[in-house]
Scaffold this motif. Sequence first.
Motif, PDB file in Angstrom:
ATOM      1  N   TRP A  96       0.843  -1.200   0.000  1.00  0.00           N
ATOM      2  CA  TRP A  96       0.000   0.000   0.000  1.00  0.00           C
ATOM      3  C   TRP A  96       0.876   1.247   0.000  1.00  0.00           C
ATOM      4  N   CYS A 102      -5.057   0.849  -1.902  1.00  0.00           N
ATOM      5  CA  CYS A 102      -5.596  -0.307  -1.199  1.00  0.00           C
ATOM      6  C   CYS A 102      -6.748  -0.817  -2.069  1.00  0.00           C
TER       7      CYS A 102
ATOM      8  N   VAL B  92       0.219  -6.131  -2.084  1.00  0.00           N
ATOM      9  CA  VAL B  92      -1.117  -5.927  -1.505  1.00  0.00           C
ATOM     10  C   VAL B  92      -1.926  -7.221  -1.611  1.00  0.00           C
TER      11      VAL B  92
END
Lengths: 156, 142
Positions: A96, A102, B92
């Motif tokens: 991130w 995100c 992520v």
Amino acid sequence: MLKLISSFSIGLVFGVGILVSGMANPAKVLNFFDLFGTWDPSLAFVMGGALIVTFVGYRLVLRRSAPLLDSNFSLPTKSDLDARLIGGSAIFGIGWGISGFCPGGLVPALGLGRAEPFYAIGGILIGISLAKLAIKALDAKTESKADIATPATGNT
Amino acid sequence: MTEFTPVYSLLGGALIGLAAVALMAVHGRIAGISGMVGGLLQSPTSADWGWRAAFLAGMIASPVVLLIATGSMPSISVPPTTAMLIGGGVLVGIGVTFGSGCTSGHGVCGISRFSARSIAATMTFMVTGLLTVFLVRHVIGG
């Protein structure tokens, strides 16, 4: 069909919230993290606004016996702070901090008509696929170990 | 530099919360976006595939609402290289899968339920995000 229309509409509201809040803009996210540089505290207000509404709303909603279009509420039941939770979250924060996207901030950005968010979602899908394979392999390993080493009384 | 936008951010945050509450009230589900994205990789015949796809489609369509309301698409500014977007994305994806959630599922929905796992997860990714930006901007990029 009703479920799909309802879910689409709620997703639309969620997305508008993300865009209005600034969460879809990596520069704003990265500046929030940049305490010793060009700090922009806006994202604390996003979290604050979202938490106040969700905290109060969940309390009202979860008093009911069931949701409107389903038979029961699906809530996470795990409570242990294991290595996967902490390690995974640590890796998520690093990613991130590199991309500024995100998952919640990224999905509405896909609708802006620019190429960059598609690179990030491609990366995320690769990462999720890799992690799912790794988790499967790790779980299989743990199970085969447990087969050999399980004492008659079971683990405590 | 980005402009400090407390009013828009608070308002946008409240809308995110409203949608999270609505998803629980109507569908009984946590509004975790990483879980929805990951769920799309399952078979389209699985029970949760449809509502997840519909929710994400609604999110992707949301810029149109702003275009109609304000006359222009919101502007964003992204990291300088494609490698940062893809590489950051891969991390992520790995992180949210091992960590069972992201900013929405842990940071908003989980903390609202006082989940110890979500509080620990959120503190962890906030700290590593902060450290990463410090490294990228002030040590490597310094």
